[in-house]
Design a protein around this motif. Structure first.
Motif, PDB file in Angstrom:
ATOM      1  N   ILE A  60      11.102  -1.278   5.394  1.00 15.23           N
ATOM      2  CA  ILE A  60      12.720  -1.253   5.825  1.00 15.23           C
ATOM      3  C   ILE A  60      12.717  -0.472   6.880  1.00 15.23           C
ATOM      4  N   GLN A  61      12.407   0.642   7.181  1.00 16.39           N
ATOM      5  CA  GLN A  61      12.292   1.394   8.320  1.00 16.39           C
ATOM      6  C   GLN A  61      11.909   0.710   9.496  1.00 16.39           C
ATOM      7  N   THR A  62      10.683   0.268   9.606  1.00 12.94           N
ATOM      8  CA  THR A  62      10.183  -0.601  10.506  1.00 12.94           C
ATOM      9  C   THR A  62      11.021  -1.922  10.965  1.00 12.94           C
ATOM     10  N   LEU A  63      11.423  -2.475  10.152  1.00 15.87           N
ATOM     11  CA  LEU A  63      12.516  -3.750  10.329  1.00 15.87           C
ATOM     12  C   LEU A  63      13.636  -3.296  11.133  1.00 15.87           C
ATOM     13  N   PHE A  64      14.344  -2.194  10.728  1.00 18.14           N
ATOM     14  CA  PHE A  64      15.726  -1.609  11.228  1.00 18.14           C
ATOM     15  C   PHE A  64      15.328  -1.142  12.610  1.00 18.14           C
ATOM     16  N   GLN A  65      14.272  -0.561  12.790  1.00 18.27           N
ATOM     17  CA  GLN A  65      13.893  -0.031  14.128  1.00 18.27           C
ATOM     18  C   GLN A  65      13.540  -1.172  15.139  1.00 18.27           C
ATOM     19  N   ASP A  66      12.717  -2.132  14.678  1.00 18.17           N
ATOM     20  CA  ASP A  66      12.335  -3.130  15.446  1.00 18.17           C
ATOM     21  C   ASP A  66      13.421  -4.218  15.924  1.00 18.17           C
ATOM     22  N   LYS A  67      14.046  -4.518  14.787  1.00 20.97           N
ATOM     23  CA  LYS A  67      15.171  -5.557  15.176  1.00 20.97           C
ATOM     24  C   LYS A  67      16.630  -5.040  15.488  1.00 20.97           C
ATOM     25  N   PHE A  68      16.962  -3.783  15.052  1.00 20.68           N
ATOM     26  CA  PHE A  68      18.244  -3.410  15.396  1.00 20.68           C
ATOM     27  C   PHE A  68      18.350  -2.134  16.002  1.00 20.68           C
ATOM     28  N   GLN A  69      17.103  -1.449  16.536  1.00 23.21           N
ATOM     29  CA  GLN A  69      17.049  -0.234  17.099  1.00 23.21           C
ATOM     30  C   GLN A  69      17.659   0.752  16.235  1.00 23.21           C
ATOM     31  N   LEU A  70      17.830   0.805  15.039  1.00 20.09           N
ATOM     32  CA  LEU A  70      18.586   1.767  14.058  1.00 20.09           C
ATOM     33  C   LEU A  70      17.259   2.593  13.375  1.00 20.09           C
ATOM     34  N   ARG A  71      17.444   4.089  13.507  1.00 18.04           N
ATOM     35  CA  ARG A  71      16.341   4.689  12.799  1.00 18.04           C
ATOM     36  C   ARG A  71      17.023   5.146  11.413  1.00 18.04           C
ATOM     37  N   LEU A  72      15.892   4.787  10.378  1.00 18.14           N
ATOM     38  CA  LEU A  72      16.258   5.090   9.319  1.00 18.14           C
ATOM     39  C   LEU A  72      15.225   6.260   8.749  1.00 18.14           C
ATOM     40  N   PRO A  73      15.503   6.862   7.790  1.00 20.28           N
ATOM     41  CA  PRO A  73      14.583   7.852   7.082  1.00 20.28           C
ATOM     42  C   PRO A  73      13.391   7.095   6.612  1.00 20.28           C
ATOM     43  N   ARG A  74      12.515   8.034   6.241  1.00 25.42           N
ATOM     44  CA  ARG A  74      11.125   7.238   5.795  1.00 25.42           C
ATOM     45  C   ARG A  74      11.342   6.700   4.367  1.00 25.42           C
ATOM     46  N   SER A  75      11.825   7.862   3.595  1.00 22.60           N
ATOM     47  CA  SER A  75      11.890   7.756   2.010  1.00 22.60           C
ATOM     48  C   SER A  75      13.051   6.515   1.620  1.00 22.60           C
ATOM     49  N   SER A  76      12.797   5.890   0.533  1.00 18.35           N
ATOM     50  CA  SER A  76      13.820   4.877  -0.078  1.00 18.35           C
ATOM     51  C   SER A  76      14.960   5.979  -0.630  1.00 18.35           C
ATOM     52  N   ARG A  77      14.593   6.970  -1.044  1.00 17.10           N
ATOM     53  CA  ARG A  77      15.509   8.136  -1.751  1.00 17.10           C
ATOM     54  C   ARG A  77      16.556   8.405  -0.632  1.00 17.10           C
ATOM     55  N   GLU A  78      16.034   8.788   0.759  1.00 20.11           N
ATOM     56  CA  GLU A  78      16.795   9.251   1.701  1.00 20.11           C
ATOM     57  C   GLU A  78      17.531   7.760   2.075  1.00 20.11           C
ATOM     58  N   GLN A  79      16.985   6.730   2.128  1.00 15.88           N
ATOM     59  CA  GLN A  79      17.650   5.695   2.857  1.00 15.88           C
ATOM     60  C   GLN A  79      18.842   5.152   1.938  1.00 15.88           C
ATOM     61  N   LYS A 130       0.848  -1.236   0.101  1.00 18.90           N
ATOM     62  CA  LYS A 130       0.165  -0.107  -0.108  1.00 18.90           C
ATOM     63  C   LYS A 130       0.790   1.099   0.083  1.00 18.90           C
ATOM     64  N   LEU A 131       0.727   2.124  -1.131  1.00 14.13           N
ATOM     65  CA  LEU A 131       1.791   3.320  -1.181  1.00 14.13           C
ATOM     66  C   LEU A 131       1.452   4.023  -0.068  1.00 14.13           C
ATOM     67  N   GLY A 132       2.293   4.299   0.632  1.00 16.15           N
ATOM     68  CA  GLY A 132       2.223   5.254   1.986  1.00 16.15           C
ATOM     69  C   GLY A 132       1.818   4.635   3.255  1.00 16.15           C
ATOM     70  N   GLY A 133       1.732   3.239   3.073  1.00 12.63           N
ATOM     71  CA  GLY A 133       1.265   2.468   4.188  1.00 12.63           C
ATOM     72  C   GLY A 133       2.545   2.157   5.071  1.00 12.63           C
ATOM     73  N   THR A 134       1.749   2.138   6.432  1.00 10.57           N
ATOM     74  CA  THR A 134       2.900   1.661   7.598  1.00 10.57           C
ATOM     75  C   THR A 134       2.944   0.782   8.370  1.00 10.57           C
ATOM     76  N   GLY A 135       1.885   0.020   8.137  1.00 12.67           N
ATOM     77  CA  GLY A 135       1.714  -1.268   9.110  1.00 12.67           C
ATOM     78  C   GLY A 135       1.139  -2.538   8.476  1.00 12.67           C
ATOM     79  N   THR A 136       0.652  -3.475   9.074  1.00 17.65           N
ATOM     80  CA  THR A 136       0.268  -4.783   8.920  1.00 17.65           C
ATOM     81  C   THR A 136      -0.769  -4.895   7.861  1.00 17.65           C
ATOM     82  N   ASN A 137      -1.730  -3.520   7.861  1.00 19.34           N
ATOM     83  CA  ASN A 137      -2.724  -3.781   6.784  1.00 19.34           C
ATOM     84  C   ASN A 137      -2.391  -3.264   5.566  1.00 19.34           C
ATOM     85  N   GLY A 138      -1.234  -2.742   5.167  1.00 22.80           N
ATOM     86  CA  GLY A 138      -0.545  -2.497   4.091  1.00 22.80           C
ATOM     87  C   GLY A 138       0.526  -1.373   4.531  1.00 22.80           C
ATOM     88  N   VAL A 139       1.692  -2.005   3.555  1.00 22.81           N
ATOM     89  CA  VAL A 139       2.925  -1.219   3.910  1.00 22.81           C
ATOM     90  C   VAL A 139       3.759  -0.934   2.500  1.00 22.81           C
TER      91      VAL A 139
END
Length: 176
Positions: A81-100, A66-75
């Motif tokens: 990737i942002q959620t993965l790195f925060q949850d598993k590695f406590q590493l904060r990444l920017p929101r957009s792929s261009r910034e990442q 889901k474009l703009g989605g951030t949860g398990t109902n659509g992502v």
């Protein structure tokens, strides 16, 4: 004349094969051996990261895109990737792929480790991000299948690949 055409056709076919397998030509026996048999400490680190990635995948597999989605109902890919790195590695990444894509350091495909970010150009202005899990596979959010694990060296992904980045997971103990 027919034999010249046949020779040119064989020569062209041979060149196509060389180009198709060009990445494989870059490996010497020693570099291939180091890829297949990494040092024990690096292998342990990589296994921990890979296990954390696969644990995250088990909770998200099949979650729809889901474009703009951030949860398990659509992502979308960057939020996943942002959620993965925060949850598993406590590493904060920017929101957009261009910034990442500006994070960490560039990594060659021949030097990929579990946890490296992979970036692709999927449209004139669109970027897509996934994370390398090992064994020439990466996890990402597909517009058709949702969260999935795909083969990195499929023709589609090879054609659209931009860069790989390592974002500093060394020394981080992942939470499973």
């Amino acid at each position: 004349m027919a034999s010249v055409r046949r020779f040119n056709k064989v020569k062209s076919s041979f060149l196509v094969l060389i180009v198709a397998f060009w990445p494989g030509l870059a490996f010497s026996d020693s570099s291939l051996d180091s890829l297949l048999n990494p040092p024990a400490a690096e292998q342990s680190y990589s296994n921990e990261i890979q296990n954390a990635l696969l644990a995250h995948y088990s909770n998200w597999a099949g979650t729809r895109h889901k474009l703009g989605g951030t949860g398990t109902n659509g992502v979308d890919c960057s939020s996943f990737i942002q959620t993965l790195f925060q949850d598993k590695f406590q590493l904060r990444l920017p929101r957009s792929s261009r910034e990442q894509m500006t994070m960490g350091e560039r990594v060659d495909l021949s030097d990929l480790r579990s946890g490296d970010l992979l970036f692709f150009r999927t449209g004139p202005t669109r970027r897509h991000v996934g994370v390398y899990v090992g064994d020439n596979q990466f996890m990402h959010v597909s517009t058709r299948a949702g969260v999935e694990i795909a083969k990195l060296f499929s023709p589609y992904w090879q054609r659209h690949f931009i860069t790989a980045r390592r974002v500093g997971l060394a020394g981080i103990t992942p939470s499973n």
